[in-house]
Design a protein around this motif. Sequence first.
Motif, PDB file in Angstrom:
ATOM      1  N   LEU A  39       0.821  -1.201   0.000  1.00  0.00           N
ATOM      2  CA  LEU A  39       0.000   0.000   0.000  1.00  0.00           C
ATOM      3  C   LEU A  39       0.863   1.262   0.000  1.00  0.00           C
ATOM      4  N   GLN A  40       1.940   1.237   0.787  1.00  0.00           N
ATOM      5  CA  GLN A  40       2.819   2.396   0.844  1.00  0.00           C
ATOM      6  C   GLN A  40       3.439   2.674  -0.513  1.00  0.00           C
ATOM      7  N   TRP A  41       3.740   1.636  -1.273  1.00  0.00           N
ATOM      8  CA  TRP A  41       4.292   1.829  -2.619  1.00  0.00           C
ATOM      9  C   TRP A  41       3.315   2.610  -3.489  1.00  0.00           C
ATOM     10  N   TRP A  42       2.035   2.260  -3.428  1.00  0.00           N
ATOM     11  CA  TRP A  42       1.036   2.979  -4.205  1.00  0.00           C
ATOM     12  C   TRP A  42       0.917   4.431  -3.742  1.00  0.00           C
ATOM     13  N   ILE A  43       0.946   4.641  -2.454  1.00  0.00           N
ATOM     14  CA  ILE A  43       0.858   6.007  -1.925  1.00  0.00           C
ATOM     15  C   ILE A  43       2.013   6.856  -2.447  1.00  0.00           C
ATOM     16  N   GLU A  44       3.209   6.312  -2.419  1.00  0.00           N
ATOM     17  CA  GLU A  44       4.375   7.068  -2.873  1.00  0.00           C
ATOM     18  C   GLU A  44       4.325   7.339  -4.364  1.00  0.00           C
ATOM     19  N   ARG A  45       3.814   6.386  -5.148  1.00  0.00           N
ATOM     20  CA  ARG A  45       3.724   6.627  -6.599  1.00  0.00           C
ATOM     21  C   ARG A  45       2.679   7.702  -6.902  1.00  0.00           C
ATOM     22  N   LEU A  46       1.584   7.700  -6.159  1.00  0.00           N
ATOM     23  CA  LEU A  46       0.572   8.740  -6.357  1.00  0.00           C
ATOM     24  C   LEU A  46       1.130  10.109  -5.985  1.00  0.00           C
ATOM     25  N   GLU A  47       1.917  10.147  -4.935  1.00  0.00           N
ATOM     26  CA  GLU A  47       2.567  11.412  -4.567  1.00  0.00           C
ATOM     27  C   GLU A  47       3.535  11.856  -5.646  1.00  0.00           C
ATOM     28  N   ASP A  48       4.204  10.895  -6.286  1.00  0.00           N
ATOM     29  CA  ASP A  48       5.110  11.227  -7.385  1.00  0.00           C
ATOM     30  C   ASP A  48       4.351  11.873  -8.545  1.00  0.00           C
ATOM     31  N   ILE A  49       3.172  11.341  -8.836  1.00  0.00           N
ATOM     32  CA  ILE A  49       2.362  11.944  -9.900  1.00  0.00           C
ATOM     33  C   ILE A  49       2.025  13.384  -9.540  1.00  0.00           C
TER      34      ILE A  49
ATOM     35  N   ALA B  25       3.746  15.352  -7.852  1.00  0.00           N
ATOM     36  CA  ALA B  25       4.967  16.157  -7.975  1.00  0.00           C
ATOM     37  C   ALA B  25       5.423  16.293  -9.416  1.00  0.00           C
ATOM     38  N   GLY B  26       4.678  15.689 -10.348  1.00  0.00           N
ATOM     39  CA  GLY B  26       5.020  15.812 -11.760  1.00  0.00           C
ATOM     40  C   GLY B  26       6.060  14.840 -12.247  1.00  0.00           C
ATOM     41  N   LYS B  27       6.383  13.815 -11.468  1.00  0.00           N
ATOM     42  CA  LYS B  27       7.382  12.839 -11.890  1.00  0.00           C
ATOM     43  C   LYS B  27       6.773  11.871 -12.903  1.00  0.00           C
ATOM     44  N   PRO B  28       7.452  11.618 -14.028  1.00  0.00           N
ATOM     45  CA  PRO B  28       6.897  10.714 -15.046  1.00  0.00           C
ATOM     46  C   PRO B  28       6.789   9.293 -14.509  1.00  0.00           C
ATOM     47  N   GLN B  29       5.788   8.572 -15.007  1.00  0.00           N
ATOM     48  CA  GLN B  29       5.520   7.214 -14.559  1.00  0.00           C
ATOM     49  C   GLN B  29       5.682   6.232 -15.725  1.00  0.00           C
ATOM     50  N   ALA B  30       6.309   5.122 -15.437  1.00  0.00           N
ATOM     51  CA  ALA B  30       6.423   4.052 -16.426  1.00  0.00           C
ATOM     52  C   ALA B  30       5.798   2.804 -15.810  1.00  0.00           C
ATOM     53  N   HIS B  31       4.484   2.795 -15.773  1.00  0.00           N
ATOM     54  CA  HIS B  31       3.745   1.726 -15.103  1.00  0.00           C
ATOM     55  C   HIS B  31       2.448   1.506 -15.861  1.00  0.00           C
ATOM     56  N   GLU B  32       2.018   0.268 -15.918  1.00  0.00           N
ATOM     57  CA  GLU B  32       0.866  -0.075 -16.755  1.00  0.00           C
ATOM     58  C   GLU B  32      -0.428   0.621 -16.327  1.00  0.00           C
ATOM     59  N   LEU B  33      -0.575   0.938 -15.042  1.00  0.00           N
ATOM     60  CA  LEU B  33      -1.758   1.665 -14.583  1.00  0.00           C
ATOM     61  C   LEU B  33      -1.447   3.123 -14.273  1.00  0.00           C
ATOM     62  N   LEU B  34      -0.315   3.375 -13.632  1.00  0.00           N
ATOM     63  CA  LEU B  34      -0.004   4.735 -13.215  1.00  0.00           C
ATOM     64  C   LEU B  34       0.195   5.677 -14.402  1.00  0.00           C
ATOM     65  N   THR B  35       0.702   5.164 -15.508  1.00  0.00           N
ATOM     66  CA  THR B  35       0.899   6.029 -16.674  1.00  0.00           C
ATOM     67  C   THR B  35      -0.428   6.560 -17.215  1.00  0.00           C
ATOM     68  N   PRO B  36      -1.422   5.702 -17.523  1.00  0.00           N
ATOM     69  CA  PRO B  36      -2.701   6.259 -17.970  1.00  0.00           C
ATOM     70  C   PRO B  36      -3.425   7.048 -16.879  1.00  0.00           C
ATOM     71  N   LEU B  37      -3.211   6.680 -15.615  1.00  0.00           N
ATOM     72  CA  LEU B  37      -3.819   7.441 -14.520  1.00  0.00           C
ATOM     73  C   LEU B  37      -3.268   8.870 -14.509  1.00  0.00           C
ATOM     74  N   ALA B  38      -1.954   8.995 -14.637  1.00  0.00           N
ATOM     75  CA  ALA B  38      -1.333  10.322 -14.651  1.00  0.00           C
ATOM     76  C   ALA B  38      -1.772  11.122 -15.869  1.00  0.00           C
ATOM     77  N   GLU B  39      -1.921  10.447 -17.006  1.00  0.00           N
ATOM     78  CA  GLU B  39      -2.356  11.147 -18.213  1.00  0.00           C
ATOM     79  C   GLU B  39      -3.787  11.657 -18.072  1.00  0.00           C
ATOM     80  N   ALA B  40      -4.629  10.883 -17.403  1.00  0.00           N
ATOM     81  CA  ALA B  40      -6.037  11.259 -17.263  1.00  0.00           C
ATOM     82  C   ALA B  40      -6.252  12.324 -16.194  1.00  0.00           C
TER      83      ALA B  40
END
Length: 271
Positions: A59-69, A71-86
């Motif tokens: 769960l903490q991993w997901w929280i940190e990746r969402l915080e990265d989004i 902060a504008g950090k690019p994502q290379a992840h099958e779900l996080l990438t389209p989530l950040a784009e949307a």
Amino acid sequence: MSLQDCAEALRAHDPDRFGICLLAPAGARPKLMTLYALNLELARAPLASAEPLIAEMRLQWWIERLEDIGAGKPQAHELLTPLAEAWGPRAAAFAVLAEARRRDAAREPLDGPDAVAAYVRDTAVPLTVFAAEALAGTAGGFAPPDPRGVFSKRRNTGAARVIAAQAEGVGLAHWLAALPALQGLGLGLWDPSAEALGRIADQAGARLAEAKAQRRHMPRRLAPALFPGAGIRAVLQAAPRGIEALAGVAPSEFRRRLALGGFALTQRWWR
């Protein structure tokens, strides 16, 4: 995970919300599909390991990746990438959905109806509010949720009150429907008595009635976020008879499609 992958995951594991995505305006679908796909992943994360520490680390991993989004950090992840784009930086607010799942990592049952209601308010309600935000788009009349607490007095508009009531009522009913499975995972109730289940059903019914009574405050474009799915009434009627009765009320695929079709024609979300 492309949008198509998100759609397939929802079709398989959350068919009611998949149907809502199909009914939503095209412009809102990327936000809804990625939001609901994220919700699936967050619900699964604490169940991926029987070891509480490992489950919480997921769960903490997901929280940190969402915080990265955020902060504008690019994502290379099958779900996080389209989530950040949307959603862009707004996706950082979804960390509240992950935080609410931390207690699931401990695999401890809930201590009575009040604890169930609090859990639903922390999970189902913010998810519904974010979905309503996706449907609202740039139109006025709806204040987005406060990521620190979903609702604040300043933002608690008429529509927000309706959403909170409907989401809590539907969330409680869905929790009851899932209880036979949750009990086996250690996520049910310490005391799953018929009396306790009846109290939860009563609270769900009261919140649904509250939402219905205030439905005039609800903009039509937000209605898909409040669709309860099929079988809510049967669940609430079965709960006072005990957990065994709940095990036999899952709606058929025909009933699911019929309910979705009825909503598509009438936009009637209230019970």
